[in-house]
Design a protein around this motif. Sequence first.
Motif, PDB file in Angstrom:
ATOM      1  N   CYS A  87       0.859  -1.178   0.000  1.00  0.00           N
ATOM      2  CA  CYS A  87       0.000   0.000   0.000  1.00  0.00           C
ATOM      3  C   CYS A  87       0.898   1.232   0.000  1.00  0.00           C
ATOM      4  N   ASN A  88       0.744   2.081  -1.006  1.00  0.00           N
ATOM      5  CA  ASN A  88       1.600   3.256  -1.104  1.00  0.00           C
ATOM      6  C   ASN A  88       1.114   4.419  -0.240  1.00  0.00           C
ATOM      7  N   ILE A  89       0.064   4.168   0.557  1.00  0.00           N
ATOM      8  CA  ILE A  89      -0.411   5.174   1.516  1.00  0.00           C
ATOM      9  C   ILE A  89       0.095   4.823   2.920  1.00  0.00           C
ATOM     10  N   CYS A  90      -0.188   3.594   3.340  1.00  0.00           N
ATOM     11  CA  CYS A  90       0.268   3.123   4.655  1.00  0.00           C
ATOM     12  C   CYS A  90       1.709   2.637   4.625  1.00  0.00           C
ATOM     13  N   HIS A  91       2.227   2.380   3.432  1.00  0.00           N
ATOM     14  CA  HIS A  91       3.549   1.770   3.252  1.00  0.00           C
ATOM     15  C   HIS A  91       3.607   0.436   3.993  1.00  0.00           C
ATOM     16  N   LEU A  92       2.556  -0.340   3.758  1.00  0.00           N
ATOM     17  CA  LEU A  92       2.464  -1.684   4.324  1.00  0.00           C
ATOM     18  C   LEU A  92       2.933  -2.689   3.285  1.00  0.00           C
ATOM     19  N   ASN A 104     -11.927   5.430   4.567  1.00  0.00           N
ATOM     20  CA  ASN A 104     -12.612   5.965   5.744  1.00  0.00           C
ATOM     21  C   ASN A 104     -11.891   5.603   7.043  1.00  0.00           C
ATOM     22  N   CYS A 105     -11.389   4.375   7.124  1.00  0.00           N
ATOM     23  CA  CYS A 105     -10.603   3.987   8.295  1.00  0.00           C
ATOM     24  C   CYS A 105      -9.248   4.683   8.283  1.00  0.00           C
ATOM     25  N   GLY A 106      -8.733   4.913   7.067  1.00  0.00           N
ATOM     26  CA  GLY A 106      -7.435   5.563   6.937  1.00  0.00           C
ATOM     27  C   GLY A 106      -6.265   4.607   6.975  1.00  0.00           C
ATOM     28  N   ILE A 107      -6.533   3.298   7.068  1.00  0.00           N
ATOM     29  CA  ILE A 107      -5.484   2.288   7.132  1.00  0.00           C
ATOM     30  C   ILE A 107      -5.905   1.060   6.335  1.00  0.00           C
ATOM     31  N   CYS A 108      -4.994   0.105   6.236  1.00  0.00           N
ATOM     32  CA  CYS A 108      -5.286  -1.140   5.526  1.00  0.00           C
ATOM     33  C   CYS A 108      -5.948  -2.143   6.465  1.00  0.00           C
ATOM     34  N   ARG A 109      -6.869  -2.916   5.888  1.00  0.00           N
ATOM     35  CA  ARG A 109      -7.561  -3.972   6.618  1.00  0.00           C
ATOM     36  C   ARG A 109      -7.337  -5.301   5.909  1.00  0.00           C
ATOM     37  N   ILE A 110      -7.440  -6.391   6.658  1.00  0.00           N
ATOM     38  CA  ILE A 110      -7.383  -7.720   6.052  1.00  0.00           C
ATOM     39  C   ILE A 110      -8.766  -8.070   5.531  1.00  0.00           C
ATOM     40  N   ARG A 142     -12.306   4.229  17.896  1.00  0.00           N
ATOM     41  CA  ARG A 142     -11.281   5.183  18.341  1.00  0.00           C
ATOM     42  C   ARG A 142     -11.102   5.139  19.853  1.00  0.00           C
ATOM     43  N   GLN A 143     -11.912   4.341  20.524  1.00  0.00           N
ATOM     44  CA  GLN A 143     -11.748   4.155  21.965  1.00  0.00           C
ATOM     45  C   GLN A 143     -10.799   2.986  22.221  1.00  0.00           C
ATOM     46  N   ASN A 144     -10.084   3.034  23.309  1.00  0.00           N
ATOM     47  CA  ASN A 144      -9.199   1.933  23.661  1.00  0.00           C
ATOM     48  C   ASN A 144     -10.002   0.753  24.196  1.00  0.00           C
ATOM     49  N   CYS A 145      -9.404  -0.420  24.103  1.00  0.00           N
ATOM     50  CA  CYS A 145     -10.044  -1.622  24.645  1.00  0.00           C
ATOM     51  C   CYS A 145     -10.223  -1.442  26.150  1.00  0.00           C
ATOM     52  N   CYS A 148      -7.642  -4.113  28.227  1.00  0.00           N
ATOM     53  CA  CYS A 148      -6.187  -3.900  28.269  1.00  0.00           C
ATOM     54  C   CYS A 148      -5.795  -2.440  28.129  1.00  0.00           C
ATOM     55  N   LEU A 149      -6.774  -1.583  27.770  1.00  0.00           N
ATOM     56  CA  LEU A 149      -6.563  -0.143  27.596  1.00  0.00           C
ATOM     57  C   LEU A 149      -5.622   0.182  26.440  1.00  0.00           C
ATOM     58  N   GLU A 150      -5.466  -0.764  25.504  1.00  0.00           N
ATOM     59  CA  GLU A 150      -4.636  -0.529  24.323  1.00  0.00           C
ATOM     60  C   GLU A 150      -5.516  -0.147  23.136  1.00  0.00           C
ATOM     61  N   ASP A 151      -4.871   0.438  22.115  1.00  0.00           N
ATOM     62  CA  ASP A 151      -5.586   0.897  20.927  1.00  0.00           C
ATOM     63  C   ASP A 151      -6.276  -0.256  20.205  1.00  0.00           C
ATOM     64  N   ILE A 152      -7.448   0.013  19.684  1.00  0.00           N
ATOM     65  CA  ILE A 152      -8.188  -0.990  18.919  1.00  0.00           C
ATOM     66  C   ILE A 152      -8.124  -0.704  17.422  1.00  0.00           C
ATOM     67  N   HIS A 153      -8.247   0.568  17.054  1.00  0.00           N
ATOM     68  CA  HIS A 153      -8.391   0.935  15.642  1.00  0.00           C
ATOM     69  C   HIS A 153      -7.221   0.464  14.793  1.00  0.00           C
ATOM     70  N   THR A 154      -6.006   0.619  15.269  1.00  0.00           N
ATOM     71  CA  THR A 154      -4.834   0.246  14.469  1.00  0.00           C
ATOM     72  C   THR A 154      -4.197  -1.056  14.936  1.00  0.00           C
TER      73      THR A 154
END
Length: 253
Positions: A87-92, A104-110, A142-145, A148-154
């Motif tokens: 991906c030439n946007i996320c550089h994944l 809309n998410c702004g990132i790559c999904r499986i 956009r809320q954390n889990c 575990c209080l870690e990020d969910i979105h990314t």
Amino acid sequence: MAATAREDGARSRQRGQRGCEHYDRGCLLKAPCCDKLYTCRLCHDNNEDHQLDRFKVKEVQCINCEKIQHAQQTCEECSTLFGEYYCNICHLFDKDKKQYHCENCGICRIGPKEDFFHCLKCNLCLAMNLQGKHKCIENVSRQNCPICLEDIHTSRVVAHVLPCGHLLHRTCYEEMLKEGYRCPLCMHSALDMTRYWRQLDDEVAQTPMPSEYQNMTVDVTVLLATQRAGSSNLCRQPFSSSQPQQEAQDFRL
């Protein structure tokens, strides 16, 4: 002075060694923040005191010829394939997992992409079988889990959608079920408890009432205490066993 890639970020790597525990790729990312080379942003973040912005990556280094070049899918020097997916946007860079970039998410999904839709209110991609069948919560990813209080979105960990609409990491959800079955945020049931409640009702119905209690009735009064200006006011509210009670919101995932 910032350390070079070979001195730090890729210190223990051998030439030609492909990928890391997170991704299968044939290149190293040159971090724009510190000019060090790492296989991926996660490897960088685990070893540095700052985070790598994937969107600002401009250069990569081939693991075979070690040429540093503009981020692209194939090495311009030795034709090494950096990733089946790029991906030439996320550089994944990674092996093919039917990934797709969600604008809309702004990132790559499986993916595959046709198996998912983006809910504009929840602001995340959900499985097609949840379309029109899930409770929307604005920007819920956009809320954390809450476990575990870690990020969910990314996060690379799969997110689990509860019937109440809240999200947990799948691993956190599975751990939660070992001790309880309620959403830690709103306390609604995370499982369909209908069968369990029916089983309890059947057990109660099949349990004979002791003869000394068969014709006994009890008047129940609920006392509500409120304090105002240092004084206590008590109000009595009768409770009738025949009063309709609100049904629990239980769902099957």
